[in-house]
Motif scaffolding. Structure first.
Motif, PDB file in Angstrom:
ATOM      1  N   CYS A 123      -4.012   7.517 -10.928  1.00  0.00           N
ATOM      2  CA  CYS A 123      -2.655   7.223  -9.983  1.00  0.00           C
ATOM      3  C   CYS A 123      -2.251   8.719  -9.429  1.00  0.00           C
ATOM      4  O   CYS A 123      -2.809   9.699  -9.526  1.00  0.00           O
ATOM      5  N   GLU A 174     -10.045  -1.037  -1.649  1.00  0.00           N
ATOM      6  CA  GLU A 174      -8.763  -1.381  -1.425  1.00  0.00           C
ATOM      7  C   GLU A 174      -8.553  -2.282  -0.291  1.00  0.00           C
ATOM      8  O   GLU A 174      -7.539  -3.330  -0.421  1.00  0.00           O
ATOM      9  N   ASP A 234      -9.745  -0.249  -6.816  1.00  0.00           N
ATOM     10  CA  ASP A 234      -8.951   0.399  -5.778  1.00  0.00           C
ATOM     11  C   ASP A 234      -7.998  -0.448  -5.469  1.00  0.00           C
ATOM     12  O   ASP A 234      -8.151  -1.394  -4.570  1.00  0.00           O
ATOM     13  N   GLU A 235      -6.689  -0.480  -6.195  1.00  0.00           N
ATOM     14  CA  GLU A 235      -5.566  -1.262  -5.775  1.00  0.00           C
ATOM     15  C   GLU A 235      -6.040  -2.700  -5.878  1.00  0.00           C
ATOM     16  O   GLU A 235      -6.057  -3.752  -5.059  1.00  0.00           O
ATOM     17  N   SER A 276      -3.915   2.289  -8.733  1.00  0.00           N
ATOM     18  CA  SER A 276      -2.966   1.361  -8.560  1.00  0.00           C
ATOM     19  C   SER A 276      -1.720   2.200  -8.127  1.00  0.00           C
ATOM     20  O   SER A 276      -1.412   3.144  -8.569  1.00  0.00           O
ATOM     21  N   SER A 277      -1.262   1.659  -7.025  1.00  0.00           N
ATOM     22  CA  SER A 277       0.360   2.537  -6.637  1.00  0.00           C
ATOM     23  C   SER A 277       1.405   1.719  -7.536  1.00  0.00           C
ATOM     24  O   SER A 277       2.482   2.524  -7.215  1.00  0.00           O
ATOM     25  N   ALA A 282       0.771  -1.356   0.047  1.00  0.00           N
ATOM     26  CA  ALA A 282       0.059   0.068   0.096  1.00  0.00           C
ATOM     27  C   ALA A 282       0.729   1.179   0.030  1.00  0.00           C
ATOM     28  O   ALA A 282       0.250   2.222   0.445  1.00  0.00           O
ATOM     29  N   ARG A 305      -3.605  -5.565  -4.728  1.00  0.00           N
ATOM     30  CA  ARG A 305      -2.861  -5.287  -3.562  1.00  0.00           C
ATOM     31  C   ARG A 305      -2.593  -6.917  -2.687  1.00  0.00           C
ATOM     32  O   ARG A 305      -3.707  -7.507  -2.446  1.00  0.00           O
TER      33      ARG A 305
END
Length: 507
Positions: free
Chosen positions: A298, A347, A432-433, A464-465, A183, A436
């Motif tokens: 992003c 997320e 959302d992500e 996305s990170s 995260a 992850r």
């Protein structure tokens, strides 16, 4: 040759060693004769798909589980790690992917929970000291925040940093990190890697669980691969390639490039956001998403990406602006958005996307109850057929629809979250992500599923990170900075360099 010339230096002894560890749960052999050792001042990467046995092995290491067979040695001596308290005495600290923070206590209280400094009077905590000590620990890991802030108000990335601070404060000599960057933004991950470098120099042994191949080769000293509860191999990063590691993990070839057919002519506008602002810190947001395309959202963690998703879905109130969905304005609570055809895959799937104690089947049909049973007469056989069909369609690995969803791997849980919105007939999917904490094999399947959704006429907004995911998967992307849209990148402009430039610097 003299005797002295023949003498070679003995290899360093492991700081901690697990020998022949086995662990069985009802119907599942989680670990089968696994041996594993960590040495002072090394980063030992532990790889494997979800369900391979990584978490079970680490829970035995930290005393949360007892092994059915096998032995544990600390500095060459056999020890009994029968509880987490015993593990802490040995200097073992674990940062699990699912946080162990108390949400309504502040950061300082969480860092020193159970180890609070005593005040002048019995039963009184030295508040000034705990805040001062917490600030010192937070500064040591580069996390600038007031230690009196309540944890419940923090985002996932900030909570991760608190978990790290909590472990560091215990003077751990063996530190286990389970997906610590899942995260975190790239900048925050770099701070974490610098911290790991300092810990290594101090002789700390680090066990690092990750699904990100770049991390394996960037910071790993040794690699152990688990599959189906067995140790497949132990090797050094210089002796292996990413593709070879993936084959060892999953037992088959996996396409890691996330190929898809980009939208040359996307359809009509499904979502239009105009001048959106909210008390959560987002301001003047303008976004447009069309059918048949995946649009990225992003920027750095904390830039406002999740807040935009929640505002669109009705989870957070909007103070200004307009949301137009499928040609009509939309406002209200999440149930309004869900009925109109908006899906949010959050997320944190475990706390916000699933009812963990309920069955896979219950979770798959919960969002579609109004659609499946418009007369409000629940038919268990219809619900069962719908759930079974989605399990087959999404290839969810579960014994049956009656299995508790909390017992599935992360990748299969994510499929269930997506599946419930398929049953509801959603037209816009907000991810959302989405990858992850899931392994490379499941990640590839999730992206293939998203691609199929948009190919069949849905629209997708993806947060996305991992910038490489945005660049490889999205047709175009919006970049956020400080709660605002910093720029829009077309397909030809969509590069990691441009995302970083817009996300971190003023024009």
């Amino acid at each position: 040759m003299s005797d002295s010339a023949e003498i070679t230096a003995a290899p360093p002894a492991p700081l901690l060693e697990l020998r022949g560890i086995s662990k069985q749960f009802p119907g599942v052999k989680a670990l089968d004769d696994v041996s594993f050792a960590v040495y002072p001042g090394e980063v030992h990467m532990l790889l494997g798909e979800n369900g391979a046995g990584k978490s079970s092995l680490m829970k035995i290491l930290c005393g949360a589980y007892s092994a059915d067979a096998g032995e544990v040695y600390y500095k060459g001596e056999k020890v009994d790690v029968s509880s987490t308290a015993e593990a802490r005495k040995l200097g073992i600290a674990v940062i699990f992917q699912e946080f162990s923070l108390v949400p309504f206590l502040d950061i300082a209280q969480n860092i020193f929970l159970g180890r609070e400094p005593k005040g002048r009077w019995p039963g009184i905590i030295d508040r000034r000291r705990i805040l001062r000590d917490a600030k010192r620990v937070l500064d040591s890991i580069g996390f600038e925040i007031d230690p009196s802030v309540v944890v419940d108000t923090l985002g996932v990335a900030q909570q991760q940093m608190v978990e790290i601070a909590k472990a560091i404060s215990q003077d751990a000599r063996i530190l286990v990190m389970d997906e610590p960057t899942a995260a975190l933004s790239d900048r925050e991950a770099d701070l974490l890697f610098a911290l790991i470098g300092r810990l290594k120099a101090d002789g700390v042994a680090i066990v690092y669980i990750s699904h990100r191949m770049a991390e394996v080769f960037a910071i790993g000293d040794r690699i152990t691969v688990l599959r189906d509860g067995r140790r497949i191999d132990q090797l050094r990063p210089a002796d292996v390639t990413p593709d070879h590691l993936v084959r060892m993990m999953v037992g088959r070839n996996v396409d890691m490039s996330y190929p898809r057919h980009f939208a040359e002519r996307p359809g009509e506008v499904v979502l239009q956001v105009k001048g959106l602002s909210a008390a959560t810190g987002i301001s003047d947001i303008d976004i447009e998403v069309r059918r048949g395309e995946i649009v990225g959202l992003c920027g750095l963690v904390g830039s406002g990406r999740t807040e935009v998703a929640r505002a669109i879905f009705g989870a957070d109130p909007v103070s200004e602006g307009e949301i137009i969905f499928d040609g009509k304005p939309i406002a209200g609570e999440p149930d309004v958005a869900a009925r109109r055809g908006i899906a949010l895959i959050p997320e944190s799937r475990k706390s916000e996307g699933l009812a963990l104690l309920r069955s896979v089947g219950d979770n798959l049909v919960v969002a579609a109850l109004n659609k499946l049973f418009p007369r409000r007469l629940y038919d268990p056989s219809d619900a069962q057929r719908t759930a079974d069909g989605l399990i087959r369609q999404l290839r969810i690995a579960t014994p049956s629809a009656r299995q508790a969803v909390g017992l599935l791997s992360g990748g299969n849980q994510q499929k269930v979250v997506i599946g419930k919105w398929l049953a509801a007939g959603a037209k816009l999917f907000i991810f959302d992500e989405p990858t992850r904490g899931i392994d490379v094999g499941a990640k590839s399947e999730i992206f293939a599923l998203i691609d199929r959704l948009v190919a069949e006429g849905a629209a997708a907004l993806m947060i996305s990170s991992e910038q490489i995911e945005i660049c490889h998967v999205c047709d175009r992307a919006y970049v956020m900075r400080d709660g605002r849209i910093a720029g829009h990148l077309t397909r030809s402009e969509l590069t990691e360099e441009n995302i970083v430039r817009l996300g971190m610097h003023d024009e």
